[in-house]
Design a protein around this motif. Structure first.
Motif: not given
Length: 342
Positions: A230-243, A330-338
């Motif tokens: 629930y702490g994600m706040g919105s369906k839109e914010n869930f998109e970064i988890l899909h990313d 999460v965006p930082k994790i994606i960036k460093y992982y890539k």
């Protein structure tokens, strides 16, 4: 017909094989039967059951009861219930276990109601132990402890059934571990005469056509799960988890609160009221960690919690805790992982 008071598992049969949840319950049933010093039995109801006992014996069953008739497949409520009710009156098992599936949820209450035995649904653990009745002082040995979260998950309840038999419980798929007992284990097959157990009028419902939509989300078998709460706040914010999941080759999961809020589909729900998972890596994002959710993922090999609350309950079972806002981290994790996986 057989020794009385054994432990029996109802084995769901679909598409020529036994359901995983039934094999998981046979594994657990074997442990419980050993503790009690009784036989483990199985009952399978359906059509074209030739050789199905070979699959069941491997998981430790000593006896397999088979009720075979083309009218018994696919599953319908009355005939399957009649087979179990009349068989149980005859062999008097002390414990019956079945999966908390669509079929188990329909069949279990019918059987327990007819036999006046009671039933505990959605157990997360099953054990054998003693019990003393606080009112009468009467002591019981070797009862089935039927353990499940209760009162909205605020407590874990241990439920016992001292006097009525069989003691019945249902368990969700994935809660118990499936493990072959012995490839060469052999037992006895008992072919039931269906006419003795099922009345002709039980076959009043005939299935003309059946369509089962297979789920496209395979969260149960994913080695990496990125789960949001629930702490994600919105369906839109869930998109970064899909990313993040796309980058890691993972599947996206969700807590019940996130599903109830409409952030994710129900098929992604993990926990007592969703699926139970055992991934190698579980990344919990914005999940507080209620007991029902933890029940569904506590066997993950490694847990990373990302949460802006340093005291979130999930942090107590996490291997690594990152305190901060998910949308920053999460965006930082994606960036460093890539960057580092090229």
């Amino acid at each position: 017909m057989t020794d009385k008071n054994n432990l029996i598992v109802y084995c769901e049969y679909e598409d020529g094989k036994i359901a995983d949840v039934s094999l998981e319950l046979l594994t657990k049933g074997r442990q419980l039967a050993n503790t009690l010093g009784v036989k483990l039995e199985a009952v399978v109801v359906g059509d074209k059951l030739q050789g199905i006992e070979k699959e069941i014996f491997k998981y430790g069953a000593d006896t397999v009861y088979k009720a075979e008739d083309k009218k018994l497949y696919p599953y319908t409520s009355n005939p399957h219930a009649s087979v179990l009710i009349n068989l149980f009156k005859e062999i008097k098992p002390q414990i019956c276990l079945m999966g908390a599936t669509c079929i188990g949820r329909d069949l279990g209450p019918r059987v327990s109601s007819a036999l006046h035995s009671g039933l505990t649904a959605d157990c997360t653990a099953l054990e054998i132990g003693p019990h003393k009745d606080p009112k009468t002082g009467k002591e019981y040995e070797n009862l089935l402890y039927q353990i499940r979260p209760a009162f909205g998950g605020n407590i874990v309840a241990t439920i016992v059934n001292p006097d009525c038999r069989p003691q019945m419980a249902t368990v969700r798929e994935g809660v118990m571990k499936k493990q072959i007992h012995d490839e060469n284990h052999k037992g006895q097959v008992v072919n039931l005469d269906v006419k003795k157990y099922v009345k002709p009028e039980d076959f009043i419902v005939e299935i003309l056509d059946r369509h089962i939509e297979k789920s496209k989300i395979n969260i149960k078998n994913s080695p990496i799960i990125v789960a949001g709460g629930y702490g994600m706040g919105s369906k839109e914010n869930f998109e970064i988890l899909h990313d993040l999941a796309n980058v890691l080759g993972a599947e996206v999961g969700a807590s019940r609160a996130a599903v109830d809020a409409g952030f994710a589909e129900h098929d992604r729900q993990i926990g007592q009221t969703g699926v139970t998972v055992r991934p190698k890596l579980y990344i919990a994002c914005g999940i507080s960690g209620q007991i029902q959710h933890i029940a569904g993922m506590q066997d993950s090999a490694m847990v990373i919690s990302i949460n802006n609350d340093p005291d979130a309950p999930i942090n107590t079972i996490a291997d690594y805790v990152i305190t901060g806002n998910v949308e920053d981290i999460v965006p930082k994790i994606i960036k460093y992982y890539k960057k580092n996986s090229k």
